[in-house]
Design a protein around this motif. Structure first.
Motif, PDB file in Angstrom:
ATOM      1  N   ASP A  54      76.038  72.683  77.561  1.00 14.38           N
ATOM      2  CA  ASP A  54      76.123  71.533  76.670  1.00 14.38           C
ATOM      3  C   ASP A  54      74.737  70.954  76.499  1.00 14.38           C
ATOM      4  OD1 ASP A  54      78.863  71.511  76.124  1.00 14.38           O
ATOM      5  OD2 ASP A  54      79.303  70.431  77.984  1.00 14.38           O
ATOM      6  N   TRP A  55      74.491  70.394  75.327  1.00  9.50           N
ATOM      7  CA  TRP A  55      73.204  69.768  75.055  1.00  9.50           C
ATOM      8  C   TRP A  55      73.451  68.395  74.473  1.00  9.50           C
ATOM      9  CZ3 TRP A  55      69.045  71.920  71.232  1.00  9.50           C
ATOM     10  CH2 TRP A  55      67.832  71.261  71.461  1.00  9.50           C
ATOM     11  N   PRO A  56      73.818  67.456  75.335  1.00  9.76           N
ATOM     12  CA  PRO A  56      74.140  66.115  74.845  1.00  9.76           C
ATOM     13  C   PRO A  56      72.928  65.456  74.197  1.00  9.76           C
ATOM     14  CG  PRO A  56      74.108  66.157  77.255  1.00  9.76           C
ATOM     15  CD  PRO A  56      73.886  67.559  76.782  1.00  9.76           C
ATOM     16  N   GLY A  57      73.186  64.723  73.132  1.00 12.96           N
ATOM     17  CA  GLY A  57      72.114  64.017  72.439  1.00 12.96           C
ATOM     18  C   GLY A  57      71.402  64.835  71.383  1.00 12.96           C
ATOM     19  N   ALA A  58      71.720  66.117  71.265  1.00  9.52           N
ATOM     20  CA  ALA A  58      71.026  66.965  70.299  1.00  9.52           C
ATOM     21  C   ALA A  58      71.633  66.870  68.902  1.00  9.52           C
ATOM     22  CB  ALA A  58      71.047  68.417  70.763  1.00  9.52           C
ATOM     23  N   GLU A  59      72.703  66.091  68.757  1.00  9.56           N
ATOM     24  CA  GLU A  59      73.371  65.982  67.464  1.00  9.56           C
ATOM     25  C   GLU A  59      72.441  65.450  66.377  1.00  9.56           C
ATOM     26  OE1 GLU A  59      74.522  64.532  70.274  1.00  9.56           O
ATOM     27  OE2 GLU A  59      76.194  65.852  70.770  1.00  9.56           O
ATOM     28  N   ASN A  60      71.462  64.640  66.760  1.00 14.08           N
ATOM     29  CA  ASN A  60      70.539  64.059  65.790  1.00 14.08           C
ATOM     30  C   ASN A  60      69.172  64.735  65.786  1.00 14.08           C
ATOM     31  OD1 ASN A  60      72.426  62.078  64.929  1.00 14.08           O
ATOM     32  ND2 ASN A  60      71.998  60.940  66.786  1.00 14.08           N
ATOM     33  N   ASP A  61      69.017  65.798  66.559  1.00 12.21           N
ATOM     34  CA  ASP A  61      67.753  66.541  66.588  1.00 12.21           C
ATOM     35  C   ASP A  61      67.545  67.205  65.228  1.00 12.21           C
ATOM     36  OD1 ASP A  61      65.681  67.966  68.645  1.00 12.21           O
ATOM     37  OD2 ASP A  61      66.337  69.356  67.071  1.00 12.21           O
ATOM     38  N   LEU A  62      66.385  66.966  64.626  1.00 16.08           N
ATOM     39  CA  LEU A  62      66.134  67.493  63.282  1.00 16.08           C
ATOM     40  C   LEU A  62      66.191  69.013  63.227  1.00 16.08           C
ATOM     41  CD1 LEU A  62      63.299  65.102  62.047  1.00 16.08           C
ATOM     42  CD2 LEU A  62      65.747  65.015  61.544  1.00 16.08           C
ATOM     43  N   GLY A  63      65.751  69.673  64.289  1.00 15.51           N
ATOM     44  CA  GLY A  63      65.824  71.132  64.329  1.00 15.51           C
ATOM     45  C   GLY A  63      67.258  71.624  64.333  1.00 15.51           C
ATOM     46  N   VAL A  64      68.136  70.935  65.068  1.00 13.02           N
ATOM     47  CA  VAL A  64      69.546  71.316  65.129  1.00 13.02           C
ATOM     48  C   VAL A  64      70.222  71.036  63.789  1.00 13.02           C
ATOM     49  CG1 VAL A  64      71.757  70.804  66.229  1.00 13.02           C
ATOM     50  CG2 VAL A  64      69.699  71.038  67.626  1.00 13.02           C
ATOM     51  N   VAL A  65      69.924  69.886  63.185  1.00 12.25           N
ATOM     52  CA  VAL A  65      70.495  69.556  61.874  1.00 12.25           C
ATOM     53  C   VAL A  65      70.058  70.604  60.844  1.00 12.25           C
ATOM     54  CG1 VAL A  65      70.501  67.857  59.996  1.00 12.25           C
ATOM     55  CG2 VAL A  65      70.736  67.099  62.376  1.00 12.25           C
ATOM     56  N   ASP A  66      68.809  71.032  60.923  1.00  3.98           N
ATOM     57  CA  ASP A  66      68.318  72.076  60.026  1.00  3.98           C
ATOM     58  C   ASP A  66      69.089  73.379  60.240  1.00  3.98           C
ATOM     59  OD1 ASP A  66      66.476  73.222  58.081  1.00  3.98           O
ATOM     60  OD2 ASP A  66      65.565  74.268  59.790  1.00  3.98           O
TER      61      ASP A  66
END
Length: 144
Positions: A54-66
């Motif tokens: 799990d990677w909590p807090g990554a929901e708003n990471d720009l790389g993940v959103v991309d």
């Protein structure tokens, strides 16, 4: 006489190196930059290298959103679908030959909110990313 001075200097230098080296290595490890793309390892003492985490807090990471936008775009072009990105709900990652991201994405599908799970493989140093799988999320609520 000069041999004793040289040998004494070398011995003193070796002694100093053995005392300083552990501190230097620890400092290097603490000051090391995060991996490519600014993505840091998720926290947790139960870290299993190579396992899905799990990677909590990554929901708003720009790389993940991309990566989520990339997954939807690839899915739409492969299936002639018209899904629209709403938000990233959950992220997991796995270290492979690069990184495998497991992203739960909320989308608009014909005016309805739906949840999908995307698996995206990325190797940023090769400028490579691939949509491995894109499927409806099982048991996920669109209200998340």
């Amino acid at each position: 006489m000069w041999r004793h001075r040289v040998l004494g200097s070398v011995a003193l230098l070796l002694l100093l190196l053995t005392l300083v080296q552990p501190f230097t290595l620890n400092q290097i490890a603490e000051d090391a930059p995060p991996p490519l793309g600014g993505i840091e390892d998720p926290p947790g003492p139960e870290k299993v290298y190579g396992g899905i985490e799990d990677w909590p807090g990554a929901e708003n990471d720009l790389g993940v959103v991309d990566l989520a936008h990339f997954a939807i775009s690839e899915h739409n072009s492969n299936t002639n679908a018209v899904l629209e990105f709403r938000k990233v709900v959950k992220v997991k990652q796995q270290v492979v030959a690069g990184w495998m991201y497991y992203i739960t994405i909320q989308v608009n599908e014909g005016g309805a909110k739906k949840m999908y799970e995307a698996e995206v493989w990325e190797r940023p140093w090769l400028d490579f990313k691939e949509l491995v799988e894109f499927r409806p999320a099982e048991g996920a609520s669109a209200r998340a």
